[in-house]
Every structure is written in structure tokens, then in C-alpha cells.
Design a protein around this motif. Structure first.
Motif, PDB file in Angstrom:
ATOM      1  N   UNK A   1       0.827  -1.212   0.000  1.00  0.00           N
ATOM      2  CA  UNK A   1       0.000   0.000   0.000  1.00  0.00           C
ATOM      3  C   UNK A   1       0.860   1.259   0.000  1.00  0.00           C
ATOM      4  N   UNK A   2       1.944   1.225   0.752  1.00  0.00           N
ATOM      5  CA  UNK A   2       2.846   2.374   0.826  1.00  0.00           C
ATOM      6  C   UNK A   2       3.508   2.642  -0.533  1.00  0.00           C
ATOM      7  N   UNK A   3       3.895   1.580  -1.219  1.00  0.00           N
ATOM      8  CA  UNK A   3       4.643   1.725  -2.472  1.00  0.00           C
ATOM      9  C   UNK A   3       3.755   2.064  -3.664  1.00  0.00           C
ATOM     10  N   UNK A   4       2.466   1.765  -3.581  1.00  0.00           N
ATOM     11  CA  UNK A   4       1.543   2.033  -4.693  1.00  0.00           C
ATOM     12  C   UNK A   4       1.188   3.514  -4.738  1.00  0.00           C
ATOM     13  N   UNK A   5       2.179   4.333  -5.069  1.00  0.00           N
ATOM     14  CA  UNK A   5       2.002   5.790  -5.076  1.00  0.00           C
ATOM     15  C   UNK A   5       0.949   6.228  -6.087  1.00  0.00           C
ATOM     16  N   UNK A   6       0.842   5.518  -7.187  1.00  0.00           N
ATOM     17  CA  UNK A   6      -0.131   5.869  -8.228  1.00  0.00           C
ATOM     18  C   UNK A   6      -1.542   5.416  -7.879  1.00  0.00           C
ATOM     19  N   UNK A   7      -1.673   4.585  -6.861  1.00  0.00           N
ATOM     20  CA  UNK A   7      -2.967   4.007  -6.429  1.00  0.00           C
ATOM     21  C   UNK A   7      -3.638   3.226  -7.559  1.00  0.00           C
ATOM     22  N   UNK A   8      -2.805   2.607  -8.385  1.00  0.00           N
ATOM     23  CA  UNK A   8      -3.306   1.823  -9.516  1.00  0.00           C
ATOM     24  C   UNK A   8      -3.661   0.396  -9.106  1.00  0.00           C
ATOM     25  N   UNK A   9      -3.206  -0.021  -7.935  1.00  0.00           N
ATOM     26  CA  UNK A   9      -3.396  -1.404  -7.514  1.00  0.00           C
ATOM     27  C   UNK A   9      -2.238  -2.296  -7.934  1.00  0.00           C
ATOM     28  N   UNK A  10      -1.279  -1.711  -8.615  1.00  0.00           N
ATOM     29  CA  UNK A  10      -0.092  -2.437  -9.078  1.00  0.00           C
ATOM     30  C   UNK A  10       1.161  -1.661  -8.698  1.00  0.00           C
ATOM     31  N   UNK A  11       2.257  -2.388  -8.566  1.00  0.00           N
ATOM     32  CA  UNK A  11       3.558  -1.753  -8.348  1.00  0.00           C
ATOM     33  C   UNK A  11       4.306  -1.815  -9.671  1.00  0.00           C
ATOM     34  N   UNK A  12       4.661  -0.651 -10.159  1.00  0.00           N
ATOM     35  CA  UNK A  12       5.412  -0.569 -11.408  1.00  0.00           C
ATOM     36  C   UNK A  12       6.882  -0.352 -11.074  1.00  0.00           C
ATOM     37  N   UNK A  13       7.719  -0.460 -12.059  1.00  0.00           N
ATOM     38  CA  UNK A  13       9.169  -0.406 -11.839  1.00  0.00           C
ATOM     39  C   UNK A  13       9.578   0.869 -11.089  1.00  0.00           C
ATOM     40  N   UNK A  14       8.944   1.995 -11.376  1.00  0.00           N
ATOM     41  CA  UNK A  14       9.278   3.250 -10.696  1.00  0.00           C
ATOM     42  C   UNK A  14       8.910   3.257  -9.218  1.00  0.00           C
ATOM     43  N   UNK A  15       8.006   2.379  -8.812  1.00  0.00           N
ATOM     44  CA  UNK A  15       7.579   2.279  -7.416  1.00  0.00           C
ATOM     45  C   UNK A  15       8.282   1.135  -6.678  1.00  0.00           C
ATOM     46  N   UNK A  16       9.008   0.322  -7.427  1.00  0.00           N
ATOM     47  CA  UNK A  16       9.556  -0.904  -6.863  1.00  0.00           C
ATOM     48  C   UNK A  16      10.619  -0.650  -5.788  1.00  0.00           C
ATOM     49  N   UNK A  17      11.452   0.363  -5.982  1.00  0.00           N
ATOM     50  CA  UNK A  17      12.455   0.695  -4.966  1.00  0.00           C
ATOM     51  C   UNK A  17      11.787   1.037  -3.638  1.00  0.00           C
ATOM     52  N   UNK A  18      10.674   1.780  -3.723  1.00  0.00           N
ATOM     53  CA  UNK A  18       9.930   2.114  -2.515  1.00  0.00           C
ATOM     54  C   UNK A  18       9.339   0.854  -1.886  1.00  0.00           C
ATOM     55  N   UNK A  19       8.891  -0.091  -2.702  1.00  0.00           N
ATOM     56  CA  UNK A  19       8.384  -1.356  -2.156  1.00  0.00           C
ATOM     57  C   UNK A  19       9.474  -2.070  -1.361  1.00  0.00           C
ATOM     58  N   UNK A  20      10.661  -2.176  -1.923  1.00  0.00           N
ATOM     59  CA  UNK A  20      11.761  -2.856  -1.230  1.00  0.00           C
ATOM     60  C   UNK A  20      12.104  -2.150   0.079  1.00  0.00           C
ATOM     61  N   UNK A  21      12.195  -0.825   0.033  1.00  0.00           N
ATOM     62  CA  UNK A  21      12.481  -0.065   1.251  1.00  0.00           C
ATOM     63  C   UNK A  21      11.360  -0.223   2.273  1.00  0.00           C
ATOM     64  N   UNK A  22      10.109  -0.213   1.796  1.00  0.00           N
ATOM     65  CA  UNK A  22       8.957  -0.339   2.686  1.00  0.00           C
ATOM     66  C   UNK A  22       8.896  -1.716   3.329  1.00  0.00           C
ATOM     67  N   UNK A  23       9.233  -2.742   2.580  1.00  0.00           N
ATOM     68  CA  UNK A  23       9.261  -4.093   3.168  1.00  0.00           C
ATOM     69  C   UNK A  23      10.228  -4.132   4.342  1.00  0.00           C
ATOM     70  N   UNK A  24      11.375  -3.557   4.158  1.00  0.00           N
ATOM     71  CA  UNK A  24      12.378  -3.518   5.221  1.00  0.00           C
ATOM     72  C   UNK A  24      11.881  -2.686   6.404  1.00  0.00           C
ATOM     73  N   UNK A  25      11.356  -1.508   6.117  1.00  0.00           N
ATOM     74  CA  UNK A  25      10.895  -0.596   7.166  1.00  0.00           C
ATOM     75  C   UNK A  25       9.750  -1.209   7.983  1.00  0.00           C
ATOM     76  N   UNK A  26       8.746  -1.734   7.307  1.00  0.00           N
ATOM     77  CA  UNK A  26       7.600  -2.276   8.032  1.00  0.00           C
ATOM     78  C   UNK A  26       7.921  -3.601   8.715  1.00  0.00           C
ATOM     79  N   UNK A  27       8.903  -4.323   8.194  1.00  0.00           N
ATOM     80  CA  UNK A  27       9.377  -5.514   8.902  1.00  0.00           C
ATOM     81  C   UNK A  27       9.971  -5.106  10.255  1.00  0.00           C
ATOM     82  N   UNK A  28      10.781  -4.054  10.249  1.00  0.00           N
ATOM     83  CA  UNK A  28      11.367  -3.561  11.499  1.00  0.00           C
ATOM     84  C   UNK A  28      10.277  -3.088  12.464  1.00  0.00           C
ATOM     85  N   UNK A  29       9.263  -2.387  11.945  1.00  0.00           N
ATOM     86  CA  UNK A  29       8.158  -1.950  12.803  1.00  0.00           C
ATOM     87  C   UNK A  29       7.392  -3.137  13.365  1.00  0.00           C
TER      88      UNK A  29
END
Length: 152
Positions: free
Chosen positions: A53-81
Motif C-alpha cells: 500500500x505504501x509503495x503504490x504511489x499511483x494508487x493503480x493497484x499495481x507496483x510498477x518499476x518506478x515504485x519498486x524501490x519504494x516497495x523494497x524499502x517499505x518491506x524492510x521498514x515495516x518488517x522492522x516496525x
């Protein structure tokens, strides 16, 4: 995490997630790949959903290549939380009640709070007024307080 990878490395990882090859990632593709590749995420689907949800900046329901870095960072961040959340969730039921919260005040760096102040803080976090703090509510709070950096 993603900021340390080259664009080529990110694309290669993205392609490993993109099992149907359409150039965008559904939640299902993300969840399946994460659970298959990273065993530490087993029983932590809440983390995957929150990162998605955090990485889907476009709110398209999909993660595109431009959002993928944020997905990886978010996975790490929310795992820590989630790791912090689990330290406070003493009975491990996926929710933090006020007793858990009081016992976890040291983890949250709230040792200077009186019980009354702690109760007010708990109520601020409990956005749906359900008497319990859910993981999503905890994440909202933790992000505002920059909790991951404080705890580590």
C-alpha cells in the motif's frame, strides 16, 4: 536497501517478482515472491500488505518499476516496525492492549510518561477507538515518531 542497488539490479529483482511478465506487480505476485524468497516474512503478511500500500504511489493497484524501490524499502521498514510491535504485543494476538502498551513503554521510549499520559498516548494511537492498537495504527504512530531510528 533499494538506494544501494543499481537500476539494473532493481530491474532484475523486479523481473523475478513479475511472474506473468506484464511489467507490473499485483499484490499476489509480491506476496508469493516475498514468502517464497524471504522466509523471515512467513506469518507477517501484514508487513507485505502495508509495504504494498505504501509503495503504490499511483494508487493503480499495481507496483510498477518506478515504485519498486519504494516497495523494497517499505518491506524492510515495516518488517522492522513489526518486530517492535511484536515486542510490545505480549500475548502475541496481533493487537496491543493497554496493559501491553504499559509494559512496552521502555521499547517505545515512553518511560517518562505517567500512567495517565500513557493512556492518552494509547488513545491517540487507537484511531478506531476499539480499545486495542492494530498493526496499521501502530505504523501510523511509529512513522510520525520516527520510531525505527529511535529504537535502533
Amino acid at each position: 536497501m533499494a538506494d544501494k542497488l543499481s537500476k539494473e539490479e532493481i530491474k532484475k529483482i523486479f523481473d523475478s517478482f513479475d511472474t506473468n511478465g506484464n511489467g507490473k506487480l499485483s499484490y499476489s505476485e509480491i506476496e508469493n515472491t516475498v514468502l517464497r524468497t524471504y522466509p523471515q516474512f512467513n506469518n507477517k503478511k501484514k508487513v507485505i500488505m502495508r509495504a504494498y500500500k505504501e509503495a503504490d504511489a499511483s494508487k493503480s493497484g499495481y507496483i510498477e518499476i518506478g515504485e519498486f524501490g519504494l516497495l523494497l524499502d517499505s518491506l524492510n521498514h515495516f518488517y522492522e516496525l513489526y518486530e517492535i510491535f511484536q515486542k510490545i504485543d505480549i500475548d502475541n494476538d496481533g493487537r496491543i492492549n493497554f496493559d501491553d502498551f504499559k509494559k512496552g513503554r521502555k521499547v517505545l521510549k515512553l518511560t517518562e510518561f505517567s500512567d495517565a499520559e500513557l493512556k492518552k498516548e494509547f488513545e491517540k494511537i487507537d484511531l478506531n477507538n476499539g480499545g486495542l492498537i492494530l498493526f496499521d495504527e501502530f505504523c501510523e504512530y511509529a512513522v510520525k515518531r520516527n520510531l525505527v531510528k529511535q529504537v535502533h
